[in-house]
Design a protein around this motif. Structure first.
Motif, PDB file in Angstrom:
ATOM      1  N   UNK A   1     -15.594  -8.694  13.128  1.00 29.17           N
ATOM      2  CA  UNK A   1     -15.171  -9.427  11.938  1.00 29.17           C
ATOM      3  C   UNK A   1     -14.762 -10.850  12.301  1.00 29.17           C
ATOM      4  N   UNK A   2     -15.212 -11.804  11.460  1.00 23.51           N
ATOM      5  CA  UNK A   2     -14.803 -13.201  11.576  1.00 23.51           C
ATOM      6  C   UNK A   2     -13.871 -13.534  10.418  1.00 23.51           C
ATOM      7  N   UNK A   3     -12.761 -14.186  10.714  1.00 21.73           N
ATOM      8  CA  UNK A   3     -11.804 -14.606   9.691  1.00 21.73           C
ATOM      9  C   UNK A   3     -11.942 -16.116   9.499  1.00 21.73           C
ATOM     10  N   UNK A   4     -12.154 -16.557   8.248  1.00 24.83           N
ATOM     11  CA  UNK A   4     -12.391 -17.979   7.998  1.00 24.83           C
ATOM     12  C   UNK A   4     -11.913 -18.348   6.593  1.00 24.83           C
ATOM     13  N   UNK A   5     -11.669 -19.637   6.376  1.00 22.51           N
ATOM     14  CA  UNK A   5     -11.256 -20.119   5.055  1.00 22.51           C
ATOM     15  C   UNK A   5     -12.479 -20.250   4.151  1.00 22.51           C
ATOM     16  N   UNK A   6     -12.397 -19.741   2.902  1.00 15.68           N
ATOM     17  CA  UNK A   6     -13.537 -19.826   1.998  1.00 15.68           C
ATOM     18  C   UNK A   6     -13.507 -21.042   1.083  1.00 15.68           C
ATOM     19  N   UNK A   7     -12.328 -21.667   0.917  1.00 17.53           N
ATOM     20  CA  UNK A   7     -12.173 -22.844   0.059  1.00 17.53           C
ATOM     21  C   UNK A   7     -10.819 -23.468   0.371  1.00 17.53           C
ATOM     22  N   UNK A   8     -10.445 -24.578  -0.289  1.00 22.65           N
ATOM     23  CA  UNK A   8      -9.199 -25.260   0.082  1.00 22.65           C
ATOM     24  C   UNK A   8      -7.927 -24.495  -0.274  1.00 22.65           C
ATOM     25  N   UNK A   9      -7.993 -23.510  -1.176  1.00 19.09           N
ATOM     26  CA  UNK A   9      -6.785 -22.904  -1.723  1.00 19.09           C
ATOM     27  C   UNK A   9      -6.535 -21.493  -1.230  1.00 19.09           C
ATOM     28  N   UNK A  10      -7.553 -20.631  -1.271  1.00 21.72           N
ATOM     29  CA  UNK A  10      -7.340 -19.217  -0.972  1.00 21.72           C
ATOM     30  C   UNK A  10      -7.043 -18.975   0.504  1.00 21.72           C
ATOM     31  N   UNK A  11      -6.433 -17.825   0.775  1.00 20.85           N
ATOM     32  CA  UNK A  11      -6.142 -17.460   2.155  1.00 20.85           C
ATOM     33  C   UNK A  11      -7.449 -17.099   2.865  1.00 20.85           C
ATOM     34  N   UNK A  12      -7.364 -17.027   4.184  1.00 19.63           N
ATOM     35  CA  UNK A  12      -8.551 -16.724   4.983  1.00 19.63           C
ATOM     36  C   UNK A  12      -9.124 -15.368   4.582  1.00 19.63           C
ATOM     37  N   UNK A  13     -10.443 -15.244   4.722  1.00 17.93           N
ATOM     38  CA  UNK A  13     -11.147 -14.034   4.317  1.00 17.93           C
ATOM     39  C   UNK A  13     -11.931 -13.454   5.501  1.00 17.93           C
ATOM     40  N   UNK A  14     -12.033 -12.118   5.577  1.00 16.80           N
ATOM     41  CA  UNK A  14     -12.789 -11.481   6.671  1.00 16.80           C
ATOM     42  C   UNK A  14     -14.266 -11.318   6.323  1.00 16.80           C
ATOM     43  N   UNK A  15     -15.113 -11.566   7.289  1.00 17.43           N
ATOM     44  CA  UNK A  15     -16.553 -11.437   7.124  1.00 17.43           C
ATOM     45  C   UNK A  15     -17.099 -10.585   8.269  1.00 17.43           C
ATOM     46  N   UNK A  16     -17.862  -9.542   7.942  1.00 14.92           N
ATOM     47  CA  UNK A  16     -18.387  -8.639   8.959  1.00 14.92           C
ATOM     48  C   UNK A  16     -19.751  -9.138   9.443  1.00 14.92           C
ATOM     49  N   UNK A  17     -19.889  -9.267  10.756  1.00 11.08           N
ATOM     50  CA  UNK A  17     -21.127  -9.775  11.356  1.00 11.08           C
ATOM     51  C   UNK A  17     -22.251  -8.749  11.179  1.00 11.08           C
ATOM     52  N   UNK A  18     -23.402  -9.215  10.680  1.00 11.31           N
ATOM     53  CA  UNK A  18     -24.550  -8.324  10.543  1.00 11.31           C
ATOM     54  C   UNK A  18     -25.799  -8.831  11.259  1.00 11.31           C
ATOM     55  N   UNK A  19     -25.745 -10.061  11.756  1.00  2.35           N
ATOM     56  CA  UNK A  19     -26.938 -10.570  12.452  1.00  2.35           C
ATOM     57  C   UNK A  19     -26.530 -11.681  13.407  1.00  2.35           C
TER      58      UNK A  19
END
Length: 550
Positions: free
Chosen positions: A58-76
């Motif tokens: 899982x990668x944790x990153x900011x999706x926009x200027x306001x919301x908290x960081x979001x998790x993204x699961x690596x698939x490729x």
């Protein structure tokens, strides 16, 4: 901020996990309203923790200027090119693809979302929330993934209740309307750098002709037939509006008119669908506008004003898609207007839109969908050439960079292929030179063939039987007919079969068949609810049940 790498089982994200990927060169998060929510990162093989980057982590990153960081699961993860790999990841909510739900029924949106979690067959770490209170019946008849029940299919949450999804870590929210109007104006000469206007009148109607009909043939229509859309038009284009599913009994004139007026208002049938593709400089990211940052900040779902007097554009449009640089913490691109159907849509209103045109046939629906796809004006063309400058093949990509493209149409001497996983495939849908055509669904009006050979069984969905065979069928005598077509359930106590000898239908203890000589036989009770007209003689060896005199 730099993305942070976590183990595949992480749930809390309250530490730095495996580590911060401080050598990340690029990290772009793309989110589309009721559509894809993905991350693309480029990383050097010499970078810290490179050896720990693996699929399903899982990668944790900011999706926009306001919301908290979001998790993204690596698939490729791509192969290194010049020492750089490209990593693709989807929001953790995509894990719902693997969470199955038992069949259930719900009478409202609140109960439906509760049922998704309480009826989960496998563990479901997600919670669900909605600000909607819509009442409508939802039914799940067979086990399905929760992800498929969110939207994009008949009977899904979006199909029945509508709304706009937001994915926030392990919380899934269904909003009635996501975003707000912050009073932001994008104006040519101020912060608008380019604009393309696409005005589509193909689905613009001046009114509707509502009607209701029953299975018995009873019909209800308005005396004046047509309910007009508000506005002034130089032409007339009326849409038939089938409201037969709205009432079990014949509706009154007032009910029919009120429902038609609500349909016109809800769907803006008299308003052309306008899409605005704009590129602009967000002023909250420039030094001279730092003091006005909150006024010039827009988020997905927000409504903004777009003004360009030169071509007569002065309209309100919603932010429907964003691309955000998580490392530099600034927008790469924003899209305003209404997003057309594209190949990466995973949660869409498409089925609901199809049901708004109940008079369209299946092939007309397929043609309309194909037209929308092929006229959406999206994509980038790249030609690959050999050392002599000759074109090898042509690629149509969803990004201008061949290394970051995910959705690819590839055309070459060997065939045409479609990939959702970049230029290296796999090409799941393809038409190749050796005569093979791979597809999930084929829509056709008329299919002409000297021979149709199906390898394996087929299924008939809906309220009918499932399973079946083409080419043979066990008839009521137990003998096989090798020249027929039929469907049956597993134990053959229910089947439909057509052969050169006639047609036979069996449902449990009930049998019916007609031979090619024109004779027929019922082995069941016959119920006549209506008029019975007989041109000949009725011979009864048993009781004929009827609700009326014969």
């Amino acid at each position: 901020m730099k993305p942070i790498l976590y183990d595949e089982s992480e749930k809390s994200f309250d530490s730095n996990g495996i580590g911060i990927l401080s050598d990340a060169m690029k990290c772009i998060v793309t989110e589309e309203q009721n559509g894809p929510f993905e991350l693309m990162m480029t990383y050097p093989i010499s970078g810290i923790h490179y050896g720990d980057i693996a699929q399903r982590r899982i990668l944790l990153a900011k999706p926009d200027p306001v919301r908290k960081t979001q998790p993204f699961r690596i698939y490729r993860i791509t192969r290194p090119i010049n020492g750089i790999v490209t990593v693709y990841a989807r929001h953790i909510a995509y894990d719902l693809m693997g969470v199955l739900v038992n069949p259930f029924k719900a009478t409202g949106v609140q109960l439906a979302l509760q049922a998704l979690k309480s009826n989960a067959i496998t563990p479901c770490p997600f919670s669900f929330f909605t600000d909607k209170s819509t009442t409508a019946n939802m039914s799940v008849r067979v086990p399905k993934s929760i992800w498929s029940m969110l939207g994009g299919s008949e009977g899904s949450v979006l199909d029945v209740y509508r709304g706009e999804w937001e994915f926030d870590r392990f919380l899934v929210r269904l909003w009635n309307h996501r975003g707000t109007d912050r009073g932001v104006t994008i104006r040519y000469g101020k912060n608008l750098t380019s604009l393309e206007q696409d005005e589509n009148c193909a689905n613009c109607y001046t009114g509707v002709c509502p009607y209701w009909t029953s299975y018995e043939g009873d019909t209800a229509m308005l005396p004046d037939r047509i309910v007009k859309a508000p506005g002034t038009y130089t032409y007339e284009r009326v849409m038939p509006l089938d409201l037969s599913q709205e009432w079990d009994k014949k509706p009154t004139e007032e009910q029919l008119r009120t429902r038609a007026e609500r349909y016109i208002k809800d769907n803006d049938i008299g308003v052309p669908k306008v899409s605005l593709k704009v590129e602009f400089v967000p002023l909250d990211q420039t030094d001279e506008y730092k003091g006005l940052a909150l006024l010039e900040r827009v988020l997905i779902g927000d409504t903004v004003a777009v003004s360009f007097d030169k071509i007569g554009v002065d309209a309100k449009a919603r932010v429907v898609k964003i691309q955000y640089d998580s490392i530099l913490e600034r927008y790469v691109r924003l899209y305003l207007g209404s997003v057309k159907a594209n190949i990466t849509d995973t949660i869409v209103h498409q089925q609901h839109q199809i049901e708004k045109a109940p008079t369209m046939t299946d092939i007309e629906k397929a043609q309309a969908a194909a037209t929308a796809w092929l006229t959406n004006g999206k994509g980038y063309k790249v030609e690959r050439r050999d050392d002599n400058g000759n074109t090898i093949d042509t690629l149509y990509l969803d990004t201008p960079d061949i290394n970051t493209a995910v959705n690819v149409l590839r055309i070459g001497q060997s065939g045409i292929g479609f990939s959702h996983s970049g230029v290296n495939g796999p090409y799941v849908y393809a038409f190749t030179l050796d005569g093979h055509f791979n597809a999930d669904v084929i829509d056709t009006g008329t299919l002409k063939a000297a021979l149709i050979k199906l390898l394996g069984a087929f299924e008939v969905y809906g309220d009918g039987v499932k399973g079946g065979h083409i080419g043979y069928m066990a008839g009521s005598t137990g003998e096989q007919d090798t020249h027929g077509i039929g469907v049956s359930n597993a134990n053959s106590d229910c089947y439909v079969v057509a052969t050169d000898a006639g047609v036979a239908v069996k449902a449990g203890d009930y049998n019916f068949h007609i031979t090619k000589k024109g004779t027929g036989k019922f082995t069941c009770n016959v119920l006549v609810d209506g008029d019975l007209t007989v041109n000949g003689t009725i011979r009864a060896w048993d009781i004929i049940k009827t609700t009326k005199e014969v």
